[in-house]
Design a protein around this motif. Structure first.
Motif, PDB file in Angstrom:
ATOM      1  N   SER A 115       0.816  -1.209   0.000  1.00 26.02           N
ATOM      2  CA  SER A 115       0.000   0.000   0.000  1.00 26.02           C
ATOM      3  C   SER A 115       0.857   1.269   0.000  1.00 26.02           C
ATOM      4  N   GLY A 116       0.523   2.193  -0.873  1.00 27.36           N
ATOM      5  CA  GLY A 116       1.163   3.500  -0.887  1.00 27.36           C
ATOM      6  C   GLY A 116       2.526   3.561  -1.532  1.00 27.36           C
ATOM      7  N   LEU A 117       2.989   2.472  -2.130  1.00 25.50           N
ATOM      8  CA  LEU A 117       4.342   2.449  -2.691  1.00 25.50           C
ATOM      9  C   LEU A 117       4.363   2.921  -4.139  1.00 25.50           C
ATOM     10  N   GLY A 118       5.359   3.742  -4.454  1.00 28.74           N
ATOM     11  CA  GLY A 118       5.683   4.065  -5.829  1.00 28.74           C
ATOM     12  C   GLY A 118       7.019   3.420  -6.154  1.00 28.74           C
ATOM     13  N   PHE A 119       7.431   3.489  -7.404  1.00 28.64           N
ATOM     14  CA  PHE A 119       8.676   2.841  -7.815  1.00 28.64           C
ATOM     15  C   PHE A 119       9.870   3.768  -7.604  1.00 28.64           C
ATOM     16  N   GLY A 120      10.987   3.186  -7.185  1.00 32.81           N
ATOM     17  CA  GLY A 120      12.195   3.944  -6.909  1.00 32.81           C
ATOM     18  C   GLY A 120      13.349   3.544  -7.809  1.00 32.81           C
ATOM     19  N   GLU A 121      14.356   4.403  -7.860  1.00 33.68           N
ATOM     20  CA  GLU A 121      15.570   4.110  -8.618  1.00 33.68           C
ATOM     21  C   GLU A 121      16.358   3.018  -7.898  1.00 33.68           C
ATOM     22  N   ASP A 122      17.006   2.168  -8.656  1.00 36.79           N
ATOM     23  CA  ASP A 122      17.761   1.070  -8.071  1.00 36.79           C
ATOM     24  C   ASP A 122      19.149   1.556  -7.653  1.00 36.79           C
ATOM     25  N   PRO A 184       6.686 -10.337  -8.999  1.00 38.10           N
ATOM     26  CA  PRO A 184       5.503  -9.659  -8.448  1.00 38.10           C
ATOM     27  C   PRO A 184       5.676  -9.294  -6.979  1.00 38.10           C
ATOM     28  N   ALA A 185       5.081  -8.176  -6.592  1.00 39.99           N
ATOM     29  CA  ALA A 185       5.068  -7.807  -5.175  1.00 39.99           C
ATOM     30  C   ALA A 185       4.395  -8.902  -4.346  1.00 39.99           C
ATOM     31  N   ALA A 186       3.390  -9.562  -4.927  1.00 39.51           N
ATOM     32  CA  ALA A 186       2.671 -10.620  -4.202  1.00 39.51           C
ATOM     33  C   ALA A 186       3.528 -11.849  -3.952  1.00 39.51           C
ATOM     34  N   ASP A 187       4.680 -11.966  -4.628  1.00 40.97           N
ATOM     35  CA  ASP A 187       5.614 -13.078  -4.376  1.00 40.97           C
ATOM     36  C   ASP A 187       6.602 -12.754  -3.262  1.00 40.97           C
ATOM     37  N   ARG A 188       6.563 -11.533  -2.739  1.00 42.46           N
ATOM     38  CA  ARG A 188       7.555 -11.094  -1.756  1.00 42.46           C
ATOM     39  C   ARG A 188       6.868 -10.321  -0.622  1.00 42.46           C
ATOM     40  N   THR A 189       5.945 -10.970   0.076  1.00 41.63           N
ATOM     41  CA  THR A 189       5.172 -10.305   1.130  1.00 41.63           C
ATOM     42  C   THR A 189       5.619 -10.699   2.534  1.00 41.63           C
ATOM     43  N   ARG A 190       6.749 -11.378   2.659  1.00 41.97           N
ATOM     44  CA  ARG A 190       7.191 -11.826   3.978  1.00 41.97           C
ATOM     45  C   ARG A 190       7.566 -10.655   4.883  1.00 41.97           C
ATOM     46  N   THR A 191       8.300  -9.680   4.345  1.00 44.69           N
ATOM     47  CA  THR A 191       8.676  -8.485   5.108  1.00 44.69           C
ATOM     48  C   THR A 191       8.507  -7.265   4.221  1.00 44.69           C
ATOM     49  N   ARG A 192       8.442  -6.115   4.853  1.00 42.08           N
ATOM     50  CA  ARG A 192       8.320  -4.860   4.107  1.00 42.08           C
ATOM     51  C   ARG A 192       9.521  -4.658   3.189  1.00 42.08           C
ATOM     52  N   LYS A 193      10.697  -5.038   3.668  1.00 41.90           N
ATOM     53  CA  LYS A 193      11.907  -4.874   2.862  1.00 41.90           C
ATOM     54  C   LYS A 193      11.823  -5.696   1.573  1.00 41.90           C
ATOM     55  N   ASP A 194      11.247  -6.889   1.665  1.00 46.69           N
ATOM     56  CA  ASP A 194      11.105  -7.724   0.478  1.00 46.69           C
ATOM     57  C   ASP A 194      10.124  -7.111  -0.514  1.00 46.69           C
ATOM     58  N   VAL A 195       9.026  -6.558  -0.008  1.00 45.32           N
ATOM     59  CA  VAL A 195       8.065  -5.880  -0.891  1.00 45.32           C
ATOM     60  C   VAL A 195       8.735  -4.692  -1.575  1.00 45.32           C
ATOM     61  N   LEU A 196       9.481  -3.896  -0.802  1.00 47.27           N
ATOM     62  CA  LEU A 196      10.131  -2.710  -1.363  1.00 47.27           C
ATOM     63  C   LEU A 196      11.056  -3.073  -2.517  1.00 47.27           C
ATOM     64  N   ALA A 197      11.744  -4.197  -2.399  1.00 44.19           N
ATOM     65  CA  ALA A 197      12.691  -4.590  -3.449  1.00 44.19           C
ATOM     66  C   ALA A 197      12.001  -4.793  -4.788  1.00 44.19           C
ATOM     67  N   THR A 198      10.723  -5.164  -4.770  1.00 38.59           N
ATOM     68  CA  THR A 198      10.003  -5.355  -6.036  1.00 38.59           C
ATOM     69  C   THR A 198       9.557  -4.041  -6.652  1.00 38.59           C
ATOM     70  N   PHE A 199       9.681  -2.939  -5.897  1.00 42.04           N
ATOM     71  CA  PHE A 199       9.273  -1.626  -6.394  1.00 42.04           C
ATOM     72  C   PHE A 199      10.473  -0.794  -6.830  1.00 42.04           C
ATOM     73  N   LEU A 200      11.438  -1.433  -7.458  1.00 40.02           N
ATOM     74  CA  LEU A 200      12.544  -0.741  -8.103  1.00 40.02           C
ATOM     75  C   LEU A 200      12.301  -0.754  -9.602  1.00 40.02           C
ATOM     76  N   THR A 201      12.740   0.291 -10.284  1.00 45.13           N
ATOM     77  CA  THR A 201      12.473   0.385 -11.718  1.00 45.13           C
ATOM     78  C   THR A 201      13.290  -0.601 -12.535  1.00 45.13           C
ATOM     79  N   THR A 202      14.197  -1.345 -11.888  1.00 46.32           N
ATOM     80  CA  THR A 202      14.900  -2.433 -12.566  1.00 46.32           C
ATOM     81  C   THR A 202      14.106  -3.736 -12.479  1.00 46.32           C
TER      82      THR A 202
END
Length: 353
Positions: A115-122, A184-202
């Motif tokens: 929720s609330g995440l946008g994509f960031g630079e890697d 997918p973000a849904a494949d990495r929901t164990r921790t917030r850090k894992d979700v964040l990693a899927t929101f990189l533009t790479t």
């Protein structure tokens, strides 16, 4: 994307279950060599570390393009970036990825929210000298046509006036583009850090909106459901590799404006490989194995676009926009096992929910 992500990826937080990931940059000269790791405790609360392992799990069955983390002309379009959550091959000439590879099993699922995440630079691109694609660059206000000219992404009538959506009153785009996740973000929901990693533009490609939210999402959910509800019970590890191929025949790229050089290449289509191992993790991935190859446009049933992995290799290697060949299943299997798995498809389905 929180500003702290760059530092947080090097830290170990706390895990109530499963495992916690952290990132270590390894100099190329140290790969394969013994080294000493020093962990520093911040605060007074004790931390108990158990069963630490260092391994690029996502590339267990091989590096499909032999990508390397070397900053030179040979690898600038096949640059390897490894993270605890996934690995990828980056293409600086296209401002996007060639492929992303990741492992999925039940331990990666949790309750962390996107929720609330946008994509960031890697941060992995910080010292490369290449463009670091931003979230806003995927606002496809402009398209690049096959002649290299910037075209406003708006449908126009015979008089050159924008055609407006009767419901919203907004101009109708020529192509509606999503920031399409590969891992997918849904494949990495164990921790917030894992979700964040899927929101990189790479970890994204320009994906036609209906494709991303329709057939591609259905395929992602199928794989997730199989891992969550194995057809014969037990445990499954699924290794997934996905990417785009060629470039759109009419519009080569997208950008928020016409100044990004090169523009973000708009792929003609997308592909995926899924390799699944059962309870015996030391066996080759014979439980399930198949490829998918489809256009970057509205589709209905992903099973209509399945293809054996050997044929997929040939199609991807014929792409004249890349300077390398694809070869899957080059590690931890014999040549005979690889040939058998790549030569035919085996799709499994989840047990009833």
């Amino acid at each position: 994307m929180p500003a702290s992500y760059g530092d947080d990826r090097y830290k170990i937080g706390y895990g109530l279950q499963g495992f916690e990931t952290f990132h270590i940059d390894i100099d190329r000269e140290l790969r394969g060599q013994p080294a000493t790791l020093r962990l520093e405790l911040e605060g007074t609360e004790p931390i108990y570390l158990d069963n630490i392992f260092f391994k690029s799990e996502s590339l267990k069955w091989g590096n499909p393009t032999e990508a390397r983390a070397e900053l030179n002309s040979q690898y600038e379009n096949n640059y390897l970036i490894e993270k605890p959550q996934y690995s990828l091959s980056y293409n600086a000439s296209k401002n996007t990825i060639n492929w992303v590879s990741w492992k999925l099993n039940q331990s990666w699922f949790g309750s962390a929210s996107r929720s609330g995440l946008g994509f960031g630079e890697d941060p992995a691109l910080d010292n490369t000298g290449w463009d670091r694609v931003k979230h806003v660059d995927y606002n496809a206000n402009y398209l690049q046509d096959k002649n290299g000219q910037a075209v406003e992404n708006v449908q126009k009538d015979d008089y050159g006036d924008p055609i407006l959506d009767p419901e919203t009153g907004e101009p109708i785009p020529i192509i509606r583009i999503d920031r399409g996740h590969l891992a997918p973000a849904a494949d990495r929901t164990r921790t917030r850090k894992d979700v964040l990693a899927t929101f990189l533009t790479t970890n994204i490609l320009p994906q036609q909106q209906t494709n991303n939210r329709g057939i591609w999402r259905t395929l992602e959910k199928h794989i997730q459901d199989v891992v969550k509800r194995p057809p014969n019970g037990g445990h499954l590890d699924t290794y997934i590799i996905a990417g785009g191929f060629e470039v759109n025949q009419q519009y080569n790229g997208i950008s928020q404006n016409d100044s990004l050089d090169p523009l973000i290449h708009l792929p003609r289509g997308l592909w995926k490989v899924a390799l699944t191992v059962g309870d015996n993790i030391n066996e080759p991935p014979t439980t399930s194995h198949y490829g998918v190859y489809m256009g970057n446009e509205p589709r209905s049933d992903w099973q209509q676009f399945t293809i054996n992995i050997e044929e997929l290799e040939k199609l991807l290697s014929a792409d004249n926009t890349i300077p390398f060949q694809y070869e899957f299943l080059t590690s931890n299997v014999t040549a005979s096992e690889s040939q058998t798995i790549k030569g035919n498809n085996k799709i499994i389905f989840p047990s009833p929910g």
